[in-house]
Design a protein around this motif. Sequence first.
Motif, short mmCIF file in Angstrom:
data_model
loop_
_atom_site.label_atom_id
_atom_site.label_comp_id
_atom_site.label_asym_id
_atom_site.label_seq_id
_atom_site.Cartn_x
_atom_site.Cartn_y
_atom_site.Cartn_z
N THR A 9 0.09 5.08 -1.57
CA THR A 9 0.01 6.13 -0.54
C THR A 9 0.92 7.30 -0.92
OG1 THR A 9 -0.33 4.39 1.06
CG2 THR A 9 0.13 6.56 1.95
N TYR B 151 -0.74 9.26 -3.53
CA TYR B 151 -1.83 10.10 -3.00
C TYR B 151 -1.27 11.32 -2.24
CZ TYR B 151 -4.70 6.02 -4.04
OH TYR B 151 -5.33 4.99 -4.66
N ASP C 1 0.82 -1.21 0.00
CA ASP C 1 0.00 0.00 0.00
C ASP C 1 0.86 1.26 0.00
OD1 ASP C 1 -2.48 -1.20 0.00
OD2 ASP C 1 -2.37 -1.59 2.17
N LEU D 223 -7.65 4.52 -1.46
CA LEU D 223 -6.75 3.65 -0.71
C LEU D 223 -7.55 2.51 -0.06
CD1 LEU D 223 -3.70 3.59 0.14
CD2 LEU D 223 -4.45 4.56 2.31
#
Length: 357
Positions: A38, A41, A34, A68
Amino acid sequence: MGISAHPLVNALGWAVGLVVACGIVIINSETHSDLAPTLLYITLLLMAANLFSINLVITVALLCMLLLTAMFLYNGGYHRWESTTGFFRCLTALSAIAFLALRSKQASDSLRRNQAYLIGAQTQLAHVTRLTSLGEMAASIAHEVNQPLTAITSSGEACRRWLERPVPDLKEALDSLDRIVANACRASEVIARTRAMARKCDPLREPERLDQIVSESLDLVRQQIVDHNVSVKVNLAATASQVNADRVQLQQVIINLITNACHAMETIRVSERILYVRTWTQEHEVLVEVADQGTGIAAQILPSLFEPFFTTKENGLGIGLSICRSIIEFHDGRIWATSEVGQGTSFTFSLPLFSDA
Ligand code: ADP
């Protein structure tokens, strides 16, 4: 002081950041972590904070969090403990960055607003200052030109009286005419000097004999002195002393002081109306004193005398003495007054002695 660089440079910087973040996503796509999205983002969020309004930044932040979460659910990460804790760590990091981005956006927006307000206030201040200087210049010219105009009128009237005598006194009439011409020239010189002073130009200084300037000033106001029934006692003892001065400006000072002295003696007995004008040298200074036997000045008023627009006269402008002080300070000198109510007033100014060494 700029809050940020040019918008184009900013946009370019963020575009590079976006490309790098995309790179990270592609490289890390193998790991199904992830962290890479991240990072993307966060970059998107910071970019939005830099380019868009607060509302849009909030929208982008919510969208990023939603994406997410959707990715986490889509990948079925909730089946594994490490993926779940990793997801929550990333979500927390994203929320924290979103919070910080919003706070910094708010701060920079309010700074920008304050700057705009400050620029507006500065423009207004400059406008008011210009108007004030113009007003002060107009008041100074009105005050200083009034004196030669009065002298022209009284010399004109005197000239007529000399000519209307059964046997006209041509010599006196010609003297009056000379005074009219001299005062008319002085009026235009005074306007030029006042404008120069308002523009903060240097006065036209030359080595001058102060005694001579005092004599010339007395000549220019001779008719006014006569009209006020004032007798003058002159003691010029600085004959050889020179000052580096603008002759017309020093005449303005002396004439202002003499005019005020004449006005102050209007209410006393004619026999007591004596004006003392004297000069002397002392150490490295030349001094001029103009003293009268007039009404005098109360002790509590003395400190305000040289303030602009201070007057006790019904039709006074209250700027004569403030002009005197400006001129004397232009010449690196000092001016002061001493007085006792009912005993008269003495104004003295001192100027540095000129030495060509
Ligand atoms: P104005 O003459 O227009 O009032 P000035 O700046 O020349 O302005 O003088 C300010 C004030 O100082 C006067 O109103 C008066 O009260 C006081 N003053 C100046 N000279 C004298 C003097 N020789 N005797 C008494 N008062 C004076």
